[in-house]
Design a protein around this motif. Structure first.
Motif, PDB file in Angstrom:
ATOM      1  N   ASP A  37       7.281   4.769  15.378  1.00 46.32           N
ATOM      2  CA  ASP A  37       7.972   3.474  15.385  1.00 46.32           C
ATOM      3  C   ASP A  37       8.502   3.153  16.786  1.00 46.32           C
ATOM      4  O   ASP A  37       8.393   2.006  17.250  1.00 46.32           O
ATOM      5  N   ALA A  40       5.561   2.110  18.979  1.00 45.18           N
ATOM      6  CA  ALA A  40       5.158   0.712  18.771  1.00 45.18           C
ATOM      7  C   ALA A  40       6.110  -0.256  19.461  1.00 45.18           C
ATOM      8  O   ALA A  40       5.695  -1.330  19.909  1.00 45.18           O
ATOM      9  N   ALA A  41       7.376   0.107  19.586  1.00 43.20           N
ATOM     10  CA  ALA A  41       8.373  -0.770  20.200  1.00 43.20           C
ATOM     11  C   ALA A  41       8.250  -0.856  21.723  1.00 43.20           C
ATOM     12  O   ALA A  41       8.930  -1.674  22.348  1.00 43.20           O
ATOM     13  N   THR A  44       4.835  -5.474  23.922  1.00 44.94           N
ATOM     14  CA  THR A  44       5.160  -6.840  23.533  1.00 44.94           C
ATOM     15  C   THR A  44       4.527  -7.078  22.160  1.00 44.94           C
ATOM     16  O   THR A  44       3.517  -6.440  21.819  1.00 44.94           O
ATOM     17  N   PRO A  45       5.091  -7.966  21.339  1.00 48.79           N
ATOM     18  CA  PRO A  45       4.519  -8.215  20.006  1.00 48.79           C
ATOM     19  C   PRO A  45       3.059  -8.679  20.048  1.00 48.79           C
ATOM     20  O   PRO A  45       2.284  -8.397  19.138  1.00 48.79           O
ATOM     21  N   ASP A  46       2.681  -9.378  21.131  1.00 50.64           N
ATOM     22  CA  ASP A  46       1.315  -9.902  21.249  1.00 50.64           C
ATOM     23  C   ASP A  46       0.428  -9.040  22.148  1.00 50.64           C
ATOM     24  O   ASP A  46      -0.587  -9.505  22.661  1.00 50.64           O
ATOM     25  N   SER A  58      -2.403  -4.979  16.615  1.00 48.31           N
ATOM     26  CA  SER A  58      -0.975  -4.990  16.927  1.00 48.31           C
ATOM     27  C   SER A  58      -0.537  -3.586  17.343  1.00 48.31           C
ATOM     28  O   SER A  58      -1.209  -2.600  17.029  1.00 48.31           O
ATOM     29  N   GLN A  60       1.837  -2.007  15.988  1.00 48.57           N
ATOM     30  CA  GLN A  60       2.112  -1.291  14.745  1.00 48.57           C
ATOM     31  C   GLN A  60       0.830  -0.701  14.148  1.00 48.57           C
ATOM     32  O   GLN A  60       0.844   0.414  13.623  1.00 48.57           O
TER      33      GLN A  60
END
Length: 158
Positions: A37, A40-41, A44-46, A58, A60
């Motif tokens: 986790d 994944a952080a 960037t979300p994109d 992604s 995630q």
């Protein structure tokens, strides 16, 4: 530009480079410590993520695949010789890499390997924090390794 402004700009650039080095160090450490986790952080979300020609939808999805594929199997990831260029709130980097991956032994398990290659990345600073905006991992060589036999009593991270 005054000498003081030039010094300030150069110091800010060096600070950004050091922050990006720490970001990449966490990338390797979080994979090896199975902190998926937190791994994944780091993106960037994109983020655009491509490893050996496989594109992930992604951060995630990439983290989940790593979690499911390797389980508790030991891994070792190293990044070397970063070439980082900063332009304001964006940056790019190239890293030499080496990884050692073994997978839980199973009939359908991929072969373990020691890999050698290169990361080409971009970074973006958002809210004062550098994140990985794109990553392309290309392995130039992979030497086979035997896969890992699960020992339910082992505590890999002690």
């Amino acid at each position: 530009m005054t000498d003081l402004e030039d010094v300030r700009r150069r110091v800010e650039t060096l600070e950004s480079i050091e922050q990006i080095k720490k970001l990449k160090a966490r990338y390797f450490r979080f994979v090896d410590e199975k902190r998926h986790d937190e791994f994944a952080a780091l993106f960037t979300p994109d983020a655009v993520l491509i490893t050996d020609g496989i594109e992930w939808s992604s951060p995630q999805e990439m983290a989940s695949t790593v979690r499911n594929l390797t389980g508790a199997a030991p891994s070792v990831h190293h990044g070397h010789m970063p070439e980082i260029d900063v332009a304001g709130d964006s940056a790019s980097g190239i890293w030499a890499m080496q990884d050692l991956l073994t997978f839980p032994a199973a009939d359908d398990a991929p072969e373990g390997h020691i890999g050698y290659g290169q990361y080409r990345e971009t970074y973006r600073r958002a809210a004062g924090e550098w994140l990985i905006a794109s990553l392309v991992l290309t392995r130039f060589r992979m030497d086979p390794l035997a896969n890992w036999v699960v020992d339910d009593d082992a505590d890999l991270l002690g």
